[in-house]
Design a protein around this motif. Structure first.
Motif, PDB file in Angstrom:
ATOM      1  N   LEU A   1      42.812  22.995 -25.235  1.00 62.13           N
ATOM      2  CA  LEU A   1      42.049  21.578 -25.272  1.00 62.13           C
ATOM      3  C   LEU A   1      42.806  20.526 -25.966  1.00 62.13           C
ATOM      4  O   LEU A   1      42.933  19.296 -25.195  1.00 62.13           O
ATOM      5  CB  LEU A   1      40.612  21.819 -26.072  1.00 62.13           C
ATOM      6  CG  LEU A   1      39.793  20.490 -26.688  1.00 62.13           C
ATOM      7  CD1 LEU A   1      39.672  19.739 -25.410  1.00 62.13           C
ATOM      8  CD2 LEU A   1      38.788  20.849 -27.504  1.00 62.13           C
ATOM      9  N   GLY A   2      43.448  20.814 -26.999  1.00 61.67           N
ATOM     10  CA  GLY A   2      44.218  19.800 -27.645  1.00 61.67           C
ATOM     11  C   GLY A   2      45.342  19.215 -26.721  1.00 61.67           C
ATOM     12  O   GLY A   2      45.476  17.995 -26.556  1.00 61.67           O
ATOM     13  N   PHE A   3      46.119  20.022 -25.944  1.00 58.98           N
ATOM     14  CA  PHE A   3      47.007  19.577 -25.129  1.00 58.98           C
ATOM     15  C   PHE A   3      46.566  19.050 -23.803  1.00 58.98           C
ATOM     16  O   PHE A   3      46.912  17.932 -23.391  1.00 58.98           O
ATOM     17  CB  PHE A   3      47.768  20.663 -24.661  1.00 58.98           C
ATOM     18  CG  PHE A   3      48.719  21.578 -25.704  1.00 58.98           C
ATOM     19  CD1 PHE A   3      50.089  21.055 -26.073  1.00 58.98           C
ATOM     20  CD2 PHE A   3      48.240  22.540 -26.309  1.00 58.98           C
ATOM     21  CE1 PHE A   3      50.685  21.633 -26.945  1.00 58.98           C
ATOM     22  CE2 PHE A   3      48.905  23.197 -27.331  1.00 58.98           C
ATOM     23  CZ  PHE A   3      50.227  22.598 -27.495  1.00 58.98           C
ATOM     24  N   LEU A   4      45.389  19.268 -23.375  1.00 59.94           N
ATOM     25  CA  LEU A   4      44.749  18.599 -22.128  1.00 59.94           C
ATOM     26  C   LEU A   4      44.509  17.339 -22.550  1.00 59.94           C
ATOM     27  O   LEU A   4      44.772  16.130 -21.835  1.00 59.94           O
ATOM     28  CB  LEU A   4      43.593  19.428 -21.827  1.00 59.94           C
ATOM     29  CG  LEU A   4      43.710  20.764 -21.266  1.00 59.94           C
ATOM     30  CD1 LEU A   4      42.449  21.605 -21.003  1.00 59.94           C
ATOM     31  CD2 LEU A   4      44.400  20.799 -20.101  1.00 59.94           C
ATOM     32  N   VAL A   5      43.755  17.135 -23.829  1.00 60.00           N
ATOM     33  CA  VAL A   5      43.270  15.717 -24.126  1.00 60.00           C
ATOM     34  C   VAL A   5      44.691  14.656 -24.502  1.00 60.00           C
ATOM     35  O   VAL A   5      44.856  13.713 -23.915  1.00 60.00           O
ATOM     36  CB  VAL A   5      42.743  15.769 -25.492  1.00 60.00           C
ATOM     37  CG1 VAL A   5      42.100  14.119 -25.876  1.00 60.00           C
ATOM     38  CG2 VAL A   5      41.182  16.406 -25.018  1.00 60.00           C
ATOM     39  N   PHE A   6      45.806  15.594 -25.055  1.00 64.37           N
ATOM     40  CA  PHE A   6      46.801  14.689 -25.357  1.00 64.37           C
ATOM     41  C   PHE A   6      47.605  14.284 -24.014  1.00 64.37           C
ATOM     42  O   PHE A   6      47.874  12.962 -23.852  1.00 64.37           O
ATOM     43  CB  PHE A   6      47.708  15.456 -26.156  1.00 64.37           C
ATOM     44  CG  PHE A   6      49.078  14.798 -26.363  1.00 64.37           C
ATOM     45  CD1 PHE A   6      49.186  14.337 -27.779  1.00 64.37           C
ATOM     46  CD2 PHE A   6      50.008  14.737 -25.848  1.00 64.37           C
ATOM     47  CE1 PHE A   6      50.214  13.730 -28.271  1.00 64.37           C
ATOM     48  CE2 PHE A   6      51.372  14.151 -26.217  1.00 64.37           C
ATOM     49  CZ  PHE A   6      51.373  13.337 -27.410  1.00 64.37           C
ATOM     50  N   PHE A   7      47.713  15.257 -23.061  1.00 64.78           N
ATOM     51  CA  PHE A   7      48.628  14.668 -21.998  1.00 64.78           C
ATOM     52  C   PHE A   7      47.823  13.823 -20.855  1.00 64.78           C
ATOM     53  O   PHE A   7      48.181  12.946 -20.043  1.00 64.78           O
ATOM     54  CB  PHE A   7      48.988  15.738 -21.170  1.00 64.78           C
ATOM     55  CG  PHE A   7      50.331  16.470 -21.996  1.00 64.78           C
ATOM     56  CD1 PHE A   7      51.400  15.930 -21.912  1.00 64.78           C
ATOM     57  CD2 PHE A   7      50.060  17.564 -22.826  1.00 64.78           C
ATOM     58  CE1 PHE A   7      52.632  16.404 -22.667  1.00 64.78           C
ATOM     59  CE2 PHE A   7      51.293  18.036 -23.467  1.00 64.78           C
ATOM     60  CZ  PHE A   7      52.498  17.317 -23.457  1.00 64.78           C
ATOM     61  N   TYR A   8      46.556  13.859 -21.083  1.00 65.48           N
ATOM     62  CA  TYR A   8      45.554  13.003 -20.045  1.00 65.48           C
ATOM     63  C   TYR A   8      45.756  11.767 -20.692  1.00 65.48           C
ATOM     64  O   TYR A   8      45.630  10.955 -19.849  1.00 65.48           O
ATOM     65  CB  TYR A   8      43.987  13.744 -19.900  1.00 65.48           C
ATOM     66  CG  TYR A   8      43.136  12.586 -19.406  1.00 65.48           C
ATOM     67  CD1 TYR A   8      43.085  12.417 -18.189  1.00 65.48           C
ATOM     68  CD2 TYR A   8      42.388  11.906 -20.431  1.00 65.48           C
ATOM     69  CE1 TYR A   8      42.273  11.297 -17.574  1.00 65.48           C
ATOM     70  CE2 TYR A   8      41.661  10.744 -19.868  1.00 65.48           C
ATOM     71  CZ  TYR A   8      41.533  10.703 -18.416  1.00 65.48           C
ATOM     72  OH  TYR A   8      40.709   9.847 -18.076  1.00 65.48           O
ATOM     73  N   CYS A   9      45.329  11.284 -21.910  1.00 61.59           N
ATOM     74  CA  CYS A   9      45.364  10.371 -22.494  1.00 61.59           C
ATOM     75  C   CYS A   9      46.909   9.550 -22.261  1.00 61.59           C
ATOM     76  O   CYS A   9      47.229   8.245 -21.965  1.00 61.59           O
ATOM     77  CB  CYS A   9      45.185  10.059 -23.625  1.00 61.59           C
ATOM     78  SG  CYS A   9      43.454  10.697 -24.291  1.00 61.59           S
ATOM     79  N   LEU A  10      48.058  10.347 -22.413  1.00 60.71           N
ATOM     80  CA  LEU A  10      49.252   9.982 -22.150  1.00 60.71           C
ATOM     81  C   LEU A  10      49.471   9.256 -20.780  1.00 60.71           C
ATOM     82  O   LEU A  10      50.165   8.471 -20.726  1.00 60.71           O
ATOM     83  CB  LEU A  10      50.162  10.975 -22.555  1.00 60.71           C
ATOM     84  CG  LEU A  10      51.666  10.750 -22.972  1.00 60.71           C
ATOM     85  CD1 LEU A  10      51.549   9.943 -24.311  1.00 60.71           C
ATOM     86  CD2 LEU A  10      52.465  11.869 -23.006  1.00 60.71           C
ATOM     87  N   GLY A  11      48.944   9.834 -19.814  1.00 57.58           N
ATOM     88  CA  GLY A  11      49.233   9.222 -18.486  1.00 57.58           C
ATOM     89  C   GLY A  11      48.182   8.628 -17.962  1.00 57.58           C
ATOM     90  O   GLY A  11      48.022   8.066 -16.588  1.00 57.58           O
ATOM     91  N   ALA A  12      46.916   8.267 -18.708  1.00 57.47           N
ATOM     92  CA  ALA A  12      45.815   7.784 -18.104  1.00 57.47           C
ATOM     93  C   ALA A  12      46.123   6.547 -17.576  1.00 57.47           C
ATOM     94  O   ALA A  12      45.537   6.130 -16.234  1.00 57.47           O
ATOM     95  CB  ALA A  12      44.774   7.714 -19.149  1.00 57.47           C
ATOM     96  N   LEU A  13      46.550   5.630 -18.187  1.00 51.43           N
ATOM     97  CA  LEU A  13      46.693   4.114 -17.940  1.00 51.43           C
ATOM     98  C   LEU A  13      48.092   3.814 -17.321  1.00 51.43           C
ATOM     99  O   LEU A  13      48.297   2.955 -16.553  1.00 51.43           O
ATOM    100  CB  LEU A  13      46.488   3.082 -18.928  1.00 51.43           C
ATOM    101  CG  LEU A  13      45.008   3.194 -19.689  1.00 51.43           C
ATOM    102  CD1 LEU A  13      45.202   2.383 -20.843  1.00 51.43           C
ATOM    103  CD2 LEU A  13      44.179   2.722 -18.813  1.00 51.43           C
ATOM    104  N   HIS A  14      49.082   4.623 -17.496  1.00 52.55           N
ATOM    105  CA  HIS A  14      50.583   4.664 -17.170  1.00 52.55           C
ATOM    106  C   HIS A  14      50.610   4.987 -15.722  1.00 52.55           C
ATOM    107  O   HIS A  14      51.102   4.160 -14.780  1.00 52.55           O
ATOM    108  CB  HIS A  14      51.615   5.244 -17.970  1.00 52.55           C
ATOM    109  CG  HIS A  14      52.831   5.351 -17.374  1.00 52.55           C
ATOM    110  ND1 HIS A  14      53.397   6.210 -16.454  1.00 52.55           N
ATOM    111  CD2 HIS A  14      53.731   4.594 -17.435  1.00 52.55           C
ATOM    112  CE1 HIS A  14      54.605   6.041 -16.420  1.00 52.55           C
ATOM    113  NE2 HIS A  14      54.957   5.035 -16.939  1.00 52.55           N
TER     114      HIS A  14
END
Length: 315
Positions: free
Chosen positions: A84-97
């Protein structure tokens, strides 16, 4: 409200593989490996035959085992919670970029949808949808493994499945796990805000900016503290700034910042941390000022991400 609903659905559809299938596949593999181990007889470390097992788990020992299994079987969901921690991290990392990189930002800006609602839909997916889906999958995995273990032990002459299923703790444990989602949301907010801010600003190398900038800053702060004798406690910046920016999406990170040692929650005479005590200790961290400073910082960074999305359209 209807617009927000469709924005969240759109985010879920676009990231269904990350939000749903990744934890589901991992849970399926864990369940399959558990079943394989049970079928091969490698799941138990008992010595001797079924009669020896029955003797070892008789009387008070049997009651203790039943109480422990009913209370802590949710521990089988830990691998899913780590993911879960990795999923949230990488989702947010690319969400707007990613919106700017593939130029889809121009399409979404042509619709009657505000930048604020678009960013908030991503926040909701990161802080609510992904944790909820992962927790539900983790609960399902824990139930499956608990039932498999119960059936396996029954085949060895020890019937624990019935007593465990009749224990109230068995049904309260998954509810307590779901009840920790609000705690997770608050502690994860600074990291989510920081990652969305970087995602809306960085033109490339988003990961390096998101991770490298806090770490380099920490090195410079430590150097300045040593050279100029600022008197800043050793590791304070790493613990209260860098850690909050990068590790907030890790479930259970609140114990690190609240100085609560889960092992200290073990009651005298007990052999494990009671689920109820862990749940209460987690909610008690809401009285920590560090949490609310991070929440305020997270909200400010999300507002910054909204502003940047409004004015930065280039990839």
């Amino acid at each position: 409200m209807k617009t927000m609903k469709w924005l969240i659905k759109r985010e879920f559809w676009e990231h269904k593989g990350m939000v749903l299938w990744a934890p589901a596949v991992v849970a399926g593999l864990i369940a399959l490996l558990t079943l394989s181990g049970l079928l091969l007889g490698r799941d138990m470390a008992f010595e001797g035959g079924a009669s020896k097992i029955s003797v070892e788990l008789g009387g008070a020992a049997r009651d203790t085992t039943i109480a422990m299994l009913a209370d802590v079987y949710m521990a089988f969901s830990v691998p899913i919670l780590l993911i879960l921690g990795f999923l949230v991290f990488f989702y947010c990392l690319g969400a707007l970029h990613d919106d700017r990189r593939d130029r889809s930002l121009l399409f979404w800006k042509s619709l009657p949808v505000s930048d604020r609602m678009t960013v908030l839909s991503k926040v909701v997916l990161a802080l609510v949808a992904i944790p909820l889906v992962s927790v539900l999958i983790g609960i399902a995995l824990s139930l499956v493994i608990a039932v498999l273990l119960g059936i396996s032990m029954a085949m060895h002459g020890v019937n624990l499945l019935g007593p465990v299923l009749s224990s109230p703790a068995f049904y309260l444990s998954p509810l307590r796990l779901i009840g920790l989602i609000p705690v997770y949301m608050l502690w994860a907010l600074p990291t989510v805000g920081w990652l969305l801010l970087v995602s809306s600003w960085a033109r490339s190398k988003v990961f390096l900016w998101a991770v490298g900038a806090p770490l380099v800053t920490a090195v410079l702060v430590a150097w300045a503290n040593k050279i100029f004798g600022l008197g800043m406690p050793q590791g304070w910046f790493m613990e209260n700034v860098v850690s909050r920016l990068l590790l907030g999406v890790a479930p259970g990170n609140w114990f690190l910042h609240s100085r609560i040692n889960p092992q200290a929650l073990v009651q005298e005479g007990a052999e494990h941390v009671r689920n109820a005590d862990l749940f209460g200790a987690s909610w008690s961290t809401l009285g920590n000022p560090v949490l609310w400073v991070g929440v305020a910082a997270g909200v400010a960074m999300i507002a910054g991400a909204v502003w940047l999305r409004r004015w930065r359209e280039e990839g």
